[in-house]
Design a protein around this motif. Structure first.
Motif, short mmCIF file in Angstrom:
data_model
loop_
_atom_site.label_atom_id
_atom_site.label_comp_id
_atom_site.label_asym_id
_atom_site.label_seq_id
_atom_site.Cartn_x
_atom_site.Cartn_y
_atom_site.Cartn_z
N GLU A 45 0.88 -1.18 0.00
CA GLU A 45 0.00 0.00 0.00
C GLU A 45 0.91 1.22 0.00
O GLU A 45 1.80 1.34 0.83
CB GLU A 45 -0.90 0.01 1.23
CG GLU A 45 -1.93 -1.09 1.21
CD GLU A 45 -2.84 -1.07 2.44
OE1 GLU A 45 -2.65 -0.22 3.33
OE2 GLU A 45 -3.73 -1.92 2.49
N ILE A 46 0.67 2.14 -0.95
CA ILE A 46 1.52 3.31 -1.10
C ILE A 46 0.71 4.55 -0.75
O ILE A 46 -0.33 4.82 -1.36
CB ILE A 46 2.06 3.40 -2.54
CG1 ILE A 46 2.81 2.10 -2.89
CG2 ILE A 46 2.96 4.62 -2.71
CD1 ILE A 46 3.05 1.91 -4.35
N ASP A 47 1.19 5.30 0.22
CA ASP A 47 0.52 6.52 0.67
C ASP A 47 1.05 7.71 -0.12
O ASP A 47 2.25 7.99 -0.11
CB ASP A 47 0.76 6.73 2.16
CG ASP A 47 -0.01 7.90 2.73
OD1 ASP A 47 -0.77 8.55 1.99
OD2 ASP A 47 0.14 8.17 3.94
N HIS A 48 0.16 8.39 -0.83
CA HIS A 48 0.53 9.55 -1.63
C HIS A 48 0.12 10.86 -0.96
O HIS A 48 0.02 11.88 -1.62
CB HIS A 48 -0.10 9.46 -3.02
CG HIS A 48 0.33 8.25 -3.80
ND1 HIS A 48 1.53 8.17 -4.45
CD2 HIS A 48 -0.27 7.05 -3.99
CE1 HIS A 48 1.65 6.99 -5.03
NE2 HIS A 48 0.57 6.29 -4.77
N GLU A 85 8.25 -7.44 4.41
CA GLU A 85 6.83 -7.27 4.77
C GLU A 85 5.92 -7.17 3.54
O GLU A 85 4.71 -7.29 3.66
CB GLU A 85 6.63 -6.08 5.68
CG GLU A 85 6.82 -4.74 5.00
CD GLU A 85 6.67 -3.56 5.95
OE1 GLU A 85 5.89 -2.65 5.63
OE2 GLU A 85 7.32 -3.56 7.00
N TYR A 86 6.49 -6.97 2.36
CA TYR A 86 5.68 -6.87 1.14
C TYR A 86 5.52 -8.20 0.40
O TYR A 86 4.80 -8.28 -0.58
CB TYR A 86 6.29 -5.84 0.18
CG TYR A 86 6.39 -4.45 0.75
CD1 TYR A 86 5.36 -3.91 1.50
CD2 TYR A 86 7.52 -3.69 0.53
CE1 TYR A 86 5.46 -2.63 2.02
CE2 TYR A 86 7.62 -2.40 1.06
CZ TYR A 86 6.59 -1.89 1.80
OH TYR A 86 6.69 -0.62 2.31
N LEU A 87 6.23 -9.23 0.85
CA LEU A 87 6.18 -10.54 0.19
C LEU A 87 5.42 -11.54 1.05
O LEU A 87 5.68 -11.65 2.25
CB LEU A 87 7.60 -11.06 -0.07
CG LEU A 87 8.43 -10.24 -1.05
CD1 LEU A 87 9.85 -10.75 -1.08
CD2 LEU A 87 7.82 -10.28 -2.43
N TYR A 88 4.50 -12.25 0.45
CA TYR A 88 3.65 -13.19 1.16
C TYR A 88 3.66 -14.55 0.47
O TYR A 88 3.61 -14.62 -0.75
CB TYR A 88 2.20 -12.70 1.19
CG TYR A 88 2.02 -11.37 1.86
CD1 TYR A 88 1.82 -11.29 3.22
CD2 TYR A 88 2.08 -10.19 1.12
CE1 TYR A 88 1.67 -10.07 3.85
CE2 TYR A 88 1.93 -8.97 1.74
CZ TYR A 88 1.72 -8.92 3.10
OH TYR A 88 1.58 -7.70 3.71
N VAL A 89 3.70 -15.60 1.29
CA VAL A 89 3.50 -16.96 0.78
C VAL A 89 2.15 -17.42 1.31
O VAL A 89 1.88 -17.36 2.51
CB VAL A 89 4.61 -17.92 1.26
CG1 VAL A 89 4.28 -19.36 0.87
CG2 VAL A 89 5.96 -17.50 0.68
N SER A 90 1.28 -17.83 0.40
CA SER A 90 -0.04 -18.32 0.80
C SER A 90 -0.31 -19.64 0.09
O SER A 90 0.21 -19.89 -0.99
CB SER A 90 -1.13 -17.30 0.49
OG SER A 90 -1.18 -17.05 -0.90
N GLY A 91 -1.13 -20.46 0.71
CA GLY A 91 -1.47 -21.75 0.14
C GLY A 91 -2.89 -21.77 -0.41
O GLY A 91 -3.75 -21.03 0.06
N ALA A 92 -3.10 -22.61 -1.38
CA ALA A 92 -4.43 -22.78 -1.96
C ALA A 92 -4.58 -24.22 -2.42
O ALA A 92 -3.61 -24.87 -2.80
CB ALA A 92 -4.62 -21.83 -3.15
N ARG A 93 -5.79 -24.70 -2.38
CA ARG A 93 -6.08 -26.08 -2.82
C ARG A 93 -6.43 -26.05 -4.30
O ARG A 93 -7.29 -25.27 -4.73
CB ARG A 93 -7.26 -26.62 -2.00
CG ARG A 93 -7.59 -28.03 -2.30
CD ARG A 93 -7.20 -28.91 -1.12
NE ARG A 93 -7.56 -30.29 -1.41
CZ ARG A 93 -6.65 -31.23 -1.56
NH1 ARG A 93 -5.39 -30.97 -1.39
NH2 ARG A 93 -7.02 -32.46 -1.84
#
Length: 71
Positions: A11-14, A50-58
């Motif tokens: 999220e970038i605050d302008h 903090e900007y990189l996420y690992v998430s799982g999905a079926r």
């Protein structure tokens, strides 16, 4: 079968408004593989962790369970 997504989200605050930046970096068969790539990207590209996420999905399962909203 599960898959693992490596995603970038910021999220970038302008000042008077905000924008969001999202990128799907990759899809992996194991969580370990996705996390290893995350570590490589953090080190090589110097991206804030903090900007990189690992998430799982079926696989083969609808992920968007909320459905459509009709007006």
């Amino acid at each position: 079968m599960n898959i693992y997504l490596l995603e970038y989200y910021e999220e970038i605050d302008h000042g008077n408004f905000e924008t969001e930046e999202y990128n799907l970096i990759g899809i992996y068969l194991t969580e370990i593989e996705a996390k290893n790539v995350k570590k490589e990207i953090i080190k090589e590209k110097r991206i804030n962790e903090e900007y990189l996420y690992v998430s799982g999905a079926r696989m083969g399962k609808i992920q968007w369970e909320g459905g459509f909203v009709y007006v």
